[in-house]
Design a protein around this motif. Structure first.
Motif, PDB file in Angstrom:
ATOM      1  N   ARG A  25       0.657   5.848   0.021  1.00 40.64           N
ATOM      2  CA  ARG A  25      -0.099   7.022   0.464  1.00 40.64           C
ATOM      3  C   ARG A  25       0.042   8.089  -0.618  1.00 40.64           C
ATOM      4  N   VAL A  40      -6.257  12.775   0.611  1.00 41.24           N
ATOM      5  CA  VAL A  40      -5.297  11.794   1.104  1.00 41.24           C
ATOM      6  C   VAL A  40      -5.917  10.423   0.886  1.00 41.24           C
ATOM      7  N   CYS A  85      -4.740   4.005  -6.157  1.00 43.13           N
ATOM      8  CA  CYS A  85      -4.418   5.417  -5.885  1.00 43.13           C
ATOM      9  C   CYS A  85      -4.149   6.157  -7.191  1.00 43.13           C
ATOM     10  N   GLU A 105      -4.966   6.146   0.830  1.00 43.69           N
ATOM     11  CA  GLU A 105      -4.037   5.052   1.061  1.00 43.69           C
ATOM     12  C   GLU A 105      -4.652   3.764   0.553  1.00 43.69           C
ATOM     13  N   SER A 119       2.366   4.056   3.112  1.00 46.10           N
ATOM     14  CA  SER A 119       1.102   4.052   3.832  1.00 46.10           C
ATOM     15  C   SER A 119       1.366   4.135   5.335  1.00 46.10           C
ATOM     16  N   ARG A 120       0.563   4.939   6.021  1.00 45.58           N
ATOM     17  CA  ARG A 120       0.697   5.091   7.471  1.00 45.58           C
ATOM     18  C   ARG A 120      -0.447   4.437   8.225  1.00 45.58           C
ATOM     19  N   ASP A 150       0.829  -1.198   0.000  1.00 49.20           N
ATOM     20  CA  ASP A 150       0.000   0.000   0.000  1.00 49.20           C
ATOM     21  C   ASP A 150       0.869   1.255   0.000  1.00 49.20           C
ATOM     22  N   TRP A 165       3.886  11.222  -3.125  1.00 43.65           N
ATOM     23  CA  TRP A 165       3.702   9.808  -2.797  1.00 43.65           C
ATOM     24  C   TRP A 165       4.547   9.468  -1.582  1.00 43.65           C
ATOM     25  N   GLY A 193      -8.918   7.097   3.546  1.00 47.84           N
ATOM     26  CA  GLY A 193      -8.365   8.444   3.601  1.00 47.84           C
ATOM     27  C   GLY A 193      -9.464   9.466   3.739  1.00 47.84           C
TER      28      GLY A 193
END
Length: 93
Positions: free
Chosen positions: A6, A49, A57, A51, A83-84, A4, A80, A36
Motif C-alpha cells: 500500500r 492511495v 506502486c 495498492e 495492502s489492506r 502487494d 508504505w 485505490g
C-alpha cells in the motif's frame, strides 16, 4: 503469499483543477494491477492511495514525481504499508 503493498502519497503544488486525479487514475490503469483512489484535500494537496505489486506502486510514485504530470508538483511525501484491500479498481474521489 501476497506481495502487494500500500502506497499513500501526498502531492503538493498546483495539482487541483488541472486534471491531476484523472491523469493519476489513467496512469494507475496503464501500469495495471493497481487499486485505490486519488482525492483532492482541502489544503490544496492530492492524496493518492494505491495498492498492488510494489514495482507498479513504485512506477506510479515515479510518475507522480516526474515531469509528465498535469499542473506543477512541488513535492511528494509517501508512506508504505501492507495492502489492506477493499478497493474496487482505481477511483477519483
Amino acid at each position: 503469499m501476497n506481495d502487494d503493498v500500500r502506497l499513500v502519497a501526498w502531492v503538493r503544488g498546483s495539482v487541483q483543477g488541472v486534471g491531476f486525479r484523472w491523469f493519476t487514475r489513467a496512469k494507475a490503469l496503464e501500469l495495471g494491477g493497481l487499486s485505490g483512489f486519488a482525492l483532492n484535500l482541502p489544503d490544496g494537496r492530492v492524496q493518492v492511495v494505491a495498492e498492488g505489486p510494489r514495482p507498479r506502486c513504485e512506477g506510479l510514485l515515479d510518475w507522480l514525481r516526474g515531469d509528465d504530470t498535469p499542473g506543477r508538483v512541488d513535492g511528494v511525501t509517501e508512506i508504505w504499508d501492507t495492502s489492506r484491500g477493499g478497493y474496487d479498481g482505481f477511483a477519483i474521489r
